[in-house]
Design a protein around this motif. Structure first.
Motif, PDB file in Angstrom:
ATOM      1  N   LEU A 133      -8.333 -10.115  -2.968  1.00  0.00           N
ATOM      2  CA  LEU A 133      -9.125  -9.273  -2.063  1.00  0.00           C
ATOM      3  C   LEU A 133      -8.249  -8.579  -1.035  1.00  0.00           C
ATOM      4  N   ALA A 134      -7.172  -9.237  -0.608  1.00  0.00           N
ATOM      5  CA  ALA A 134      -6.249  -8.596   0.328  1.00  0.00           C
ATOM      6  C   ALA A 134      -5.616  -7.362  -0.302  1.00  0.00           C
ATOM      7  N   GLU A 135      -5.251  -7.461  -1.591  1.00  0.00           N
ATOM      8  CA  GLU A 135      -4.687  -6.301  -2.286  1.00  0.00           C
ATOM      9  C   GLU A 135      -5.727  -5.198  -2.433  1.00  0.00           C
ATOM     10  N   TRP A 136      -6.934  -5.563  -2.780  1.00  0.00           N
ATOM     11  CA  TRP A 136      -7.983  -4.552  -2.940  1.00  0.00           C
ATOM     12  C   TRP A 136      -8.311  -3.872  -1.611  1.00  0.00           C
ATOM     13  N   ALA A 137      -8.344  -4.652  -0.528  1.00  0.00           N
ATOM     14  CA  ALA A 137      -8.616  -4.057   0.783  1.00  0.00           C
ATOM     15  C   ALA A 137      -7.499  -3.096   1.182  1.00  0.00           C
ATOM     16  N   ALA A 138      -6.255  -3.458   0.892  1.00  0.00           N
ATOM     17  CA  ALA A 138      -5.141  -2.553   1.182  1.00  0.00           C
ATOM     18  C   ALA A 138      -5.226  -1.300   0.313  1.00  0.00           C
ATOM     19  N   ASP A 139      -5.654  -1.447  -0.942  1.00  0.00           N
ATOM     20  CA  ASP A 139      -5.848  -0.282  -1.805  1.00  0.00           C
ATOM     21  C   ASP A 139      -6.902   0.659  -1.232  1.00  0.00           C
TER      22      ASP A 139
ATOM     23  N   LEU B   2       3.872  -9.620   1.052  1.00  0.00           N
ATOM     24  CA  LEU B   2       2.775  -9.058   0.274  1.00  0.00           C
ATOM     25  C   LEU B   2       3.253  -7.755  -0.350  1.00  0.00           C
ATOM     26  N   ALA B   3       3.131  -7.680  -1.687  1.00  0.00           N
ATOM     27  CA  ALA B   3       3.703  -6.550  -2.406  1.00  0.00           C
ATOM     28  C   ALA B   3       2.624  -5.545  -2.791  1.00  0.00           C
ATOM     29  N   ALA B   4       3.030  -4.282  -2.877  1.00  0.00           N
ATOM     30  CA  ALA B   4       2.121  -3.246  -3.349  1.00  0.00           C
ATOM     31  C   ALA B   4       1.801  -3.431  -4.814  1.00  0.00           C
ATOM     32  N   SER B   5       2.647  -4.163  -5.528  1.00  0.00           N
ATOM     33  CA  SER B   5       2.428  -4.409  -6.944  1.00  0.00           C
ATOM     34  C   SER B   5       1.694  -5.717  -7.195  1.00  0.00           C
ATOM     35  N   GLY B   6       1.129  -6.330  -6.149  1.00  0.00           N
ATOM     36  CA  GLY B   6       0.441  -7.591  -6.308  1.00  0.00           C
ATOM     37  C   GLY B   6      -0.891  -7.437  -7.003  1.00  0.00           C
ATOM     38  N   ALA B   7      -1.503  -8.597  -7.376  1.00  0.00           N
ATOM     39  CA  ALA B   7      -2.770  -8.659  -8.096  1.00  0.00           C
ATOM     40  C   ALA B   7      -2.641  -7.978  -9.458  1.00  0.00           C
ATOM     41  N   CYS B   8      -3.750  -7.936 -10.186  1.00  0.00           N
ATOM     42  CA  CYS B   8      -3.718  -7.345 -11.529  1.00  0.00           C
ATOM     43  C   CYS B   8      -3.781  -5.828 -11.422  1.00  0.00           C
ATOM     44  N   PRO B   9      -2.788  -5.102 -11.930  1.00  0.00           N
ATOM     45  CA  PRO B   9      -2.814  -3.632 -11.801  1.00  0.00           C
ATOM     46  C   PRO B   9      -3.960  -2.994 -12.554  1.00  0.00           C
ATOM     47  N   VAL B  10      -4.423  -3.610 -13.641  1.00  0.00           N
ATOM     48  CA  VAL B  10      -5.541  -3.041 -14.404  1.00  0.00           C
ATOM     49  C   VAL B  10      -6.819  -3.097 -13.576  1.00  0.00           C
ATOM     50  N   GLN B  11      -7.088  -4.234 -12.964  1.00  0.00           N
ATOM     51  CA  GLN B  11      -8.273  -4.348 -12.121  1.00  0.00           C
ATOM     52  C   GLN B  11      -8.190  -3.400 -10.926  1.00  0.00           C
ATOM     53  N   ARG B  12      -7.020  -3.300 -10.342  1.00  0.00           N
ATOM     54  CA  ARG B  12      -6.867  -2.394  -9.204  1.00  0.00           C
ATOM     55  C   ARG B  12      -7.119  -0.953  -9.609  1.00  0.00           C
ATOM     56  N   ALA B  13      -6.621  -0.561 -10.775  1.00  0.00           N
ATOM     57  CA  ALA B  13      -6.811   0.810 -11.236  1.00  0.00           C
ATOM     58  C   ALA B  13      -8.277   1.081 -11.557  1.00  0.00           C
ATOM     59  N   ARG B  14      -8.966   0.133 -12.172  1.00  0.00           N
ATOM     60  CA  ARG B  14     -10.379   0.329 -12.518  1.00  0.00           C
ATOM     61  C   ARG B  14     -11.232   0.554 -11.276  1.00  0.00           C
ATOM     62  N   ARG B  15     -10.893  -0.150 -10.189  1.00  0.00           N
ATOM     63  CA  ARG B  15     -11.666   0.015  -8.958  1.00  0.00           C
ATOM     64  C   ARG B  15     -11.513   1.413  -8.381  1.00  0.00           C
ATOM     65  N   LEU B  16     -10.403   2.063  -8.670  1.00  0.00           N
ATOM     66  CA  LEU B  16     -10.119   3.371  -8.066  1.00  0.00           C
ATOM     67  C   LEU B  16     -10.566   4.532  -8.931  1.00  0.00           C
ATOM     68  N   LEU B  17     -11.039   4.243 -10.146  1.00  0.00           N
ATOM     69  CA  LEU B  17     -11.464   5.314 -11.039  1.00  0.00           C
ATOM     70  C   LEU B  17     -12.738   5.980 -10.525  1.00  0.00           C
ATOM     71  N   PRO B  18     -12.955   7.254 -10.839  1.00  0.00           N
ATOM     72  CA  PRO B  18     -14.196   7.921 -10.437  1.00  0.00           C
ATOM     73  C   PRO B  18     -15.406   7.205 -11.024  1.00  0.00           C
ATOM     74  N   GLY B  19     -16.432   7.041 -10.210  1.00  0.00           N
ATOM     75  CA  GLY B  19     -17.640   6.363 -10.646  1.00  0.00           C
ATOM     76  C   GLY B  19     -17.652   4.884 -10.344  1.00  0.00           C
ATOM     77  N   ALA B  20     -16.505   4.336  -9.923  1.00  0.00           N
ATOM     78  CA  ALA B  20     -16.454   2.912  -9.605  1.00  0.00           C
ATOM     79  C   ALA B  20     -16.807   2.619  -8.160  1.00  0.00           C
ATOM     80  N   ALA B  21     -17.025   3.660  -7.372  1.00  0.00           N
ATOM     81  CA  ALA B  21     -17.336   3.458  -5.955  1.00  0.00           C
ATOM     82  C   ALA B  21     -18.716   2.833  -5.796  1.00  0.00           C
ATOM     83  N   SER B  22     -18.890   2.130  -4.706  1.00  0.00           N
ATOM     84  CA  SER B  22     -20.157   1.461  -4.436  1.00  0.00           C
ATOM     85  C   SER B  22     -21.262   2.474  -4.170  1.00  0.00           C
TER      86      SER B  22
END
Length: 321
Positions: free
Chosen positions: A220-226, A258-278
């Motif tokens: 969640l820390a990585e996602w919040a930073a994203d 804490l690295a910018a490359s932390g957490a799963c990059p696939v999950q991080r990318a999916r969250r940022l795709l168009p249409g994934a916003a809340s």
């Protein structure tokens, strides 16, 4: 005894059902990562308060006036325990509570000392083998390494470390996204949340709430930073930066960096795709988060208040020798 049973039930329920409740709130309220970080923090604080309150509640119930006497350095505490017939309960509870507190303090001291040593050694390595450059309006440490990587080091000498490999593969806007990501870690003090969750999980293993928090808080820390980087620079540069840094260094399990490359990059990318916003409005999400905080915090707070009233309403201690 009713108060003891209530305190024990609250602590056990939070330990076992806490992870499911937090995850249900995340799905039902469609909560963003920064809200979930706050929710996990409240859950950990409530868990700590619940078990601490249980110990003091047992002491207040079985010792009665002896507790107030103890608070005032009353020398007849042992007499109160003996007269109430609570010697067996106290004999079991006191060593367990002492062992738990001692284990937590020992692990805390050991982790803190290790973190201080690591940061000092890392700073010496940076001073000897890296150079400082101004990138994106801020000073960063630039390491001569081919592997693309970027991470932040919190603490008194906090800063962002970037490798030459990352500088070679990132465009200007992608670099700004990476720096914004690391800045979010430092500003949000994510290292404190990550370290606290891992500390509790190490001190008290096999507790479902603590095990779940230790696994989810770093993600969640990585996602919040994203999310912060996406709001600051944009989704597209951050997506490209995540893709360009898919060969990161091994993550630091201690949470010292804490690295910018932390957490799963696939999950991080999916969250940022168009249409994934809340699609849930901000007011609804805030209401859901507030309701979850109330449900997590009120039971241990109520039990703590009841225990305090029990102690305050106990008759004064009469010291005899």
């Amino acid at each position: 005894m009713i108060l003891i049973a209530t305190a024990a039930g609250s602590a056990a329920l939070l330990s076992l059902a806490g992870p499911a409740f937090v995850r249900w709130c995340a799905r039902a309220g469609d909560l963003p990562p920064r809200y979930l970080l706050g929710l996990w923090t409240v859950a950990l604080l409530a868990w700590t308060m619940s078990w601490t309150t249980l110990v003091f509640t047992v002491v207040a119930e079985v010792m009665g006036p002896g507790l107030k006497g103890f608070m005032t350095a009353c020398i007849t505490l042992i007499q109160a325990v003996s007269s109430s017939g609570a010697g067996t309960v106290v004999a079991v509870l006191a060593p367990v509570a002492a062992l738990a507190a001692g284990r937590l303090c020992w692990i805390l001291v050991r982790r803190y000392a290790g973190s201080v040593r690591w940061r000092r050694a890392h700073h010496r390595e940076l001073t000897a083998g890296a150079r400082q450059r101004c990138l994106g309006g801020r000073d960063v440490w630039l390491l001569q390494a081919r592997r693309p990587d970027a991470y932040c080091v919190p603490g008194r000498r906090s800063g962002v470390v970037l490798t030459q490999g990352a500088l070679d593969v990132l465009s200007h806007r992608e670099l700004l996204a990476v720096l914004a990501h690391e800045d979010a870690h430092l500003r949000g003090r994510h290292h404190v949340l990550v370290a606290a969750s891992r500390l509790l999980d190490t001190a008290f293993p096999r507790v479902p709430l603590l095990r779940a928090a230790a696994g989810e808080v770093p993600v969640l820390a990585e996602w919040a930073a994203d999310d912060h980087a996406a709001r600051t620079v944009g989704h597209t540069p951050l997506l490209h930066a995540i893709g360009a840094m898919v060969a990161p260094a091994e993550p630091d399990p201690s949470g010292r960096s804490l690295a910018a490359s932390g957490a799963c990059p696939v999950q991080r990318a999916r969250r940022l795709l168009p249409g994934a916003a809340s699609r849930t409005g901000r007011s609804a999400r805030m209401a859901a988060a507030f309701a979850a905080v109330v449900l997590l915090a009120v039971p241990p707070a109520a039990v703590s208040g009841a225990a305090a009233l029990t102690v305050a309403g106990s008759p004064p201690c009469v010291c005899t020798i």
